[in-house]
Scaffold this motif. Structure first.
Motif, PDB file in Angstrom:
ATOM      1  N   ARG A  14       0.815  -1.207   0.000  1.00  0.00           N
ATOM      2  CA  ARG A  14       0.000   0.000   0.000  1.00  0.00           C
ATOM      3  C   ARG A  14       0.855   1.267   0.000  1.00  0.00           C
ATOM      4  N   LEU A  15       2.145   1.129   0.275  1.00  0.00           N
ATOM      5  CA  LEU A  15       3.018   2.308   0.337  1.00  0.00           C
ATOM      6  C   LEU A  15       3.421   2.805  -1.048  1.00  0.00           C
ATOM      7  N   ASN A  16       3.460   1.937  -2.038  1.00  0.00           N
ATOM      8  CA  ASN A  16       3.954   2.128  -3.400  1.00  0.00           C
ATOM      9  C   ASN A  16       4.668   3.460  -3.656  1.00  0.00           C
ATOM     10  N   PHE A  17       4.015   4.497  -4.100  1.00  0.00           N
ATOM     11  CA  PHE A  17       4.705   5.739  -4.456  1.00  0.00           C
ATOM     12  C   PHE A  17       5.216   6.480  -3.231  1.00  0.00           C
ATOM     13  N   VAL A  48      14.076  16.759  -9.710  1.00  0.00           N
ATOM     14  CA  VAL A  48      13.038  16.726 -10.754  1.00  0.00           C
ATOM     15  C   VAL A  48      12.148  15.501 -10.551  1.00  0.00           C
ATOM     16  N   ILE A  49      12.766  14.361 -10.270  1.00  0.00           N
ATOM     17  CA  ILE A  49      11.991  13.142 -10.013  1.00  0.00           C
ATOM     18  C   ILE A  49      11.121  13.322  -8.776  1.00  0.00           C
ATOM     19  N   PHE A  50      11.649  14.015  -7.758  1.00  0.00           N
ATOM     20  CA  PHE A  50      10.892  14.306  -6.539  1.00  0.00           C
ATOM     21  C   PHE A  50       9.583  15.027  -6.869  1.00  0.00           C
ATOM     22  N   TYR A  51       9.660  16.053  -7.702  1.00  0.00           N
ATOM     23  CA  TYR A  51       8.448  16.799  -8.067  1.00  0.00           C
ATOM     24  C   TYR A  51       7.442  15.911  -8.802  1.00  0.00           C
ATOM     25  N   LEU A  52       7.921  15.091  -9.716  1.00  0.00           N
ATOM     26  CA  LEU A  52       7.015  14.192 -10.443  1.00  0.00           C
ATOM     27  C   LEU A  52       6.332  13.203  -9.504  1.00  0.00           C
ATOM     28  N   ILE A  53       7.087  12.630  -8.594  1.00  0.00           N
ATOM     29  CA  ILE A  53       6.511  11.633  -7.693  1.00  0.00           C
ATOM     30  C   ILE A  53       5.590  12.288  -6.669  1.00  0.00           C
ATOM     31  N   HIS A  55       2.017  10.858  -6.165  1.00  0.00           N
ATOM     32  CA  HIS A  55       1.626  10.418  -4.804  1.00  0.00           C
ATOM     33  C   HIS A  55       0.396  11.192  -4.321  1.00  0.00           C
ATOM     34  N   THR A  56       0.349  12.476  -4.621  1.00  0.00           N
ATOM     35  CA  THR A  56      -0.794  13.295  -4.219  1.00  0.00           C
ATOM     36  C   THR A  56      -2.049  12.852  -4.962  1.00  0.00           C
ATOM     37  N   LEU A  57      -1.954  12.612  -6.256  1.00  0.00           N
ATOM     38  CA  LEU A  57      -3.104  12.148  -7.026  1.00  0.00           C
ATOM     39  C   LEU A  57      -3.550  10.760  -6.596  1.00  0.00           C
ATOM     40  N   GLN A  58      -2.592   9.922  -6.227  1.00  0.00           N
ATOM     41  CA  GLN A  58      -2.904   8.569  -5.779  1.00  0.00           C
ATOM     42  C   GLN A  58      -3.658   8.587  -4.454  1.00  0.00           C
TER      43      GLN A  58
END
Length: 162
Positions: free
Chosen positions: A107-110, A149-154, A158-161
């Motif tokens: 359940r932790l995934n992203f 940059v990857i931090f911002y994408l994730i 994560h927020t949408l998830q």
């Protein structure tokens, strides 16, 4: 000048040690920050506030260090210590969730990926800031920048998830 940098280094290490201790205590549930404040657990609000700080301070630091180079020492302190305190809050959030979800790690995934990326950012930032070998910074600087940059994408995923 060197003694100030050395004291910043030891303060940073102390913050990381406190992060480890607080995270371990949160993981084993010696205290619980899983009480509701509004619609979310308090521990989630800690993670959200810390992530917003990190997401906001990185571009502010990037711009201001170029526009106001005379303030670079103060900006660097805010960048380093503010992000380390934020990393501590995110670590507490992550550790409490791992402890609470024992057996349900999928359940932790992203959230796990986000914590991993943030850990890489902190590690490379520490090496870049306090490393004594300029060759190390040559290798860590691109890793540090691209993981941001990857931090911002994730963070967005994560927020949408959630």
């Amino acid at each position: 000048m060197k003694s100030k940098r050395k004291s910043d280094f030891w303060t940073s290490l102390l913050l990381l040690l406190v992060t480890i201790v607080f995270s371990a205590v949160a993981y084993v549930q010696w205290y619980s920050l899983s009480f509701f404040v509004g619609s979310l657990f308090f521990v989630h609000w800690l993670g959200i506030a810390a992530t917003i700080f990190i997401a906001a301070i990185i571009p502010v630091y990037y711009v201001l260090k170029r526009k106001r180079p005379k303030n670079i020492k103060m900006l660097l302190k805010i960048h380093v210590f503010g992000n380390l305190v934020s990393f501590m809050l995110v670590s507490i959030h992550f550790a409490q969730n791992i402890g609470r979800l024992s057996g349900f790690y999928l359940r932790l995934n992203f959230g796990f990926v986000l914590f991993l990326v943030l850990s890489i950012i902190v590690a490379t930032g520490m090496l870049e800031r306090f490393g004594h070998n300029p060759k190390i910074a040559r290798y860590t600087r691109p890793i540090h920048r691209y993981t941001v940059v990857i931090f911002y994408l994730i963070v967005i995923i994560h927020t949408l998830q959630a």
